[in-house]
Write an enzyme that holds these catalytic residues in place. Structure first.
Site, PDB file in Angstrom:
ATOM      1  CG  LEU A  90      -1.887  -1.424   1.274  1.00 40.29           C
ATOM      2  CD1 LEU A  90      -3.071  -1.124   2.298  1.00 40.29           C
ATOM      3  CD2 LEU A  90      -2.788  -1.324  -0.078  1.00 40.29           C
ATOM      4  CG  ASP A  91       3.944   2.584   2.784  1.00 39.81           C
ATOM      5  OD1 ASP A  91       3.247   3.493   3.117  1.00 39.81           O
ATOM      6  OD2 ASP A  91       4.900   2.071   3.519  1.00 39.81           O
ATOM      7  CB  VAL A  92       4.311   0.385  -3.885  1.00 38.13           C
ATOM      8  CG1 VAL A  92       4.505   0.610  -5.333  1.00 38.13           C
ATOM      9  CG2 VAL A  92       5.762   0.312  -3.107  1.00 38.13           C
TER      10      VAL A  92
END
Length: 607
Positions: free
Chosen positions: A466-468
């Site tokens: 999710l960070d990406v």
């Protein structure tokens, strides 16, 4: 599913029409995002993935038409779908580190990333036109998107030294005595110790567990002692939650996809709102021929569509730095705001020429300025920087920008033309939200179920999914904001979040859950097949037949030949990311930067 809410989002693509063509898994993401941004969607006309099909196209609004090609890979690579792209690019290897063997993500991660990158390329092409540049076509490939999603892990694998924490199988989630699966989050070693002491964990296990837990973002695994899992299993979740509250840690029960579907508010994954100064921003004028006409304010001689624009980035970890990195690849000058002494993550092992390889993957090529945002004088310096910038991008904790006088309305007073971008965790959509980090959002939003097929214990991926995706979504939001500013003559506030990224990734599963169907993919879905010297991944459409064959005694080349003889598509699974440098499926794709760190190709091409 809960009744949708009405989210008013300004629409930079109003009066344009998009005609999709290409892989449906990718195009479904593209069309959903373009519809959100105001474009009309024409019928697909059954073009699908036929090689001779015309490219997708967006046209109207006074722009020259932009052709868009989104494909799985280059011809002849053998990468033909989500499964084979995950296998070849190293996604399966990184996601599988927790389990000790490569594993496919049951959600369509590469297709989602490619869809977001395709929208970015399209918005950038339109913005380049609006700024006076020539028309161009845009191309994206899912294999390049896959390489981008593992770029930090690839950079670390090619560094001069070992990881700060030795990679080995293991990691969360934990299981409480009542069977509740939960994630734990803290960034403070003292809080970590207090939490486990409250549960009577062995002191040595607590000490040994902190470092792998702290670096699980970097290594995609967390081999902490089994004694910590055993400790968790001795206590019901209520006791665990009280211990976390008293220690200052966050715990989150893993929610199911059915639970997430039932509470889903229908909100868009990003939001754009105009900031309306008393007069039009300097250098921007109201459109003379109506709001649908692009305005040309620059000479348009630069090759990259964002050339001449300045992005001021105050980002931490991955989400905001990745968004700014992508804007830099599109030509923007990125100025990174760092604390006094510089970003401490610059020295995070492993390093290349003394600089963190992982940090370089997100921040190479950026300028840096040291500013202490707690100091009033330095905040004035930041305002001065924002007054001369086109974009201010941050992912500070909720409420920080407003408390410091650096929120959108505050900075609009010094720069009415500014695009103020916030990439957060929850977008104020979850009332009982824990800390807004990748793994906690995965746990709370049902991603732990979506990435593993039916019959497996749900577990958020320790790859920073999710960070990406949140970084990709943030870059898309900024580009949409810049185009809206160009067309409407006002500064813009743009908001995106990890929760929005989670909802995009799990969208197909949530729709299945809302219909009352099993939202998870069937048992064994995207499970690579072992060979005598490695692994092969069949294409999704061929997986059932391939699984019936005995390939374990064959070398990988012979196993692939046997599959081909039966008309089954498959590809070798990359298990060592260093092998990507000379992988014939990616000829010339992986380069080295000035520090010697591996660098993946730009995710778009413009022609």
């Amino acid at each position: 599913m809960a009744s949708p809410v009405t989210t008013r989002t300004e629409q930079p693509l109003a009066s344009l029409t998009f005609t999709p063509s290409g892989p449906p898994q990718i195009m479904d993401v593209v069309t959903s995002q373009l519809r959100l941004l105001g474009a009309d969607i024409a019928d697909r006309d059954g073009q699908g993935e036929q090689p001779a099909a015309p490219p997708a196209r967006i046209a109207g609004g006074g722009f020259e038409p932009v052709d868009v090609r989104a494909t799985w890979s280059a011809p002849g690579s053998g990468l033909t779908d989500e499964a084979t792209v995950q296998a070849a690019t190293g996604v399966m290897a990184v996601h599988g580190r927790r389990d000790g063997t490569p594993r496919g993500l049951a959600a369509d991660y590469a297709a989602t990333a490619t869809g977001l990158l395709t929208v970015q390329g399209l918005l950038a092409a339109l913005l380049g036109q609006a700024r006076g540049g020539p028309g161009c076509a845009v191309s994206t490939r899912a294999d390049h998107a896959g390489l981008l999603t593992v770029s930090q892990y690839l950079a670390a694998a090619g560094a001069e030294e070992a990881e700060a924490s030795e990679p080995a199988p293991g990691g969360p989630p934990f299981t409480a005595a009542d069977g509740t699966l939960f994630e734990l989050e803290t960034l403070d070693p003292g809080v970590w110790a207090r939490f486990w002491r409250a549960l009577d964990a062995p002191a040595e296990a607590v000490r040994a567990g902190w470092r792998p837990f702290q670096f699980r973002y970097a290594t995609a695994c967390a081999p902490f002692p089994d004694a910590l899992h055993e400790t968790a299993r001795r206590h019901p979740f209520g006791t665990v939650a009280r211990a976390a509250s008293e220690a200052g840690a966050d715990v989150c029960r893993l929610r199911t996809l059915h639970e997430r579907a039932a509470e889903h508010d229908g909100a868009a994954p990003l939001c754009l709102s105009l900031l309306r100064p008393a007069a039009p921003a300097s250098g921007l004028t109201a459109p003379a021929t109506g709001p649908g006409r692009p305005r040309r304010t620059g000479p348009g001689t630069a090759r990259l569509p964002l050339a001449g624009l300045t992005v001021l980035e105050a980002g931490r970890r991955i989400q905001a730095p990745l968004a700014a990195h992508l804007l830099g690849l599109l030509g923007a000058d990125v100025v990174r705001v760092e604390p006094p002494g510089g970003d401490p993550l610059r020295g995070m092992p492993p390093t290349c020429a003394g600089v963190s390889a992982r940090w370089l993957a997100l921040n190479r090529g950026k300028q840096a300025v040291e500013i202490n945002i707690k100091d009033p004088g330095d905040r004035d310096r930041l305002r001065e920087r924002a007054a001369a910038a086109d974009v201010f991008l941050h992912n500070w904790a909720p409420g920080t920008a407003a408390r410091l006088g650096l929120d959108a309305d505050d900075l609009a007073a010094v720069n009415p033309a500014l695009v103020h971008a916030y990439t957060g965790g929850w977008a104020d959509r979850i009332g009982d939200a824990p800390m807004g980090t990748d793994f906690m959002v995965q746990a709370r939003s049902g991603v732990g179920e979506a990435v593993r097929p039916d019959g497996e214990v749900p577990a958020p991926s320790l790859m920073t999914l999710l960070d990406v995706l949140g970084g990709l979504l943030g870059a898309q939001a900024v580009l949409a904001g810049l185009l809206l500013r160009q067309r409407r003559g006002h500064g813009v506030r743009v908001d995106s979040s990890l929760l929005g990224a989670a909802d995009l990734l799990t969208g197909p599963a949530l729709r299945r859950a809302a219909r009352g169907d099993n939202p998870r993919r069937p048992a064994g879905f995207r499970r690579p097949l072992p060979t005598a010297d490695g692994w092969v991944a069949p294409a999704d459409a061929c997986a059932a037949r391939a699984a019936s064959l005995d390939l374990a005694s064959l070398p990988t080349g012979d196993a692939l030949a046997r599959l081909r003889d039966r008309g089954l598509a498959a590809t070798p699974v990359t298990t060592d990311l260093n092998d990507l440098h000379h992988d014939r499926r990616f000829p010339g794709s992986i380069s080295r930067d000035a520090y010697g760190a591996p660098a993946v190709p730009d995710p778009w091409s413009f022609a």
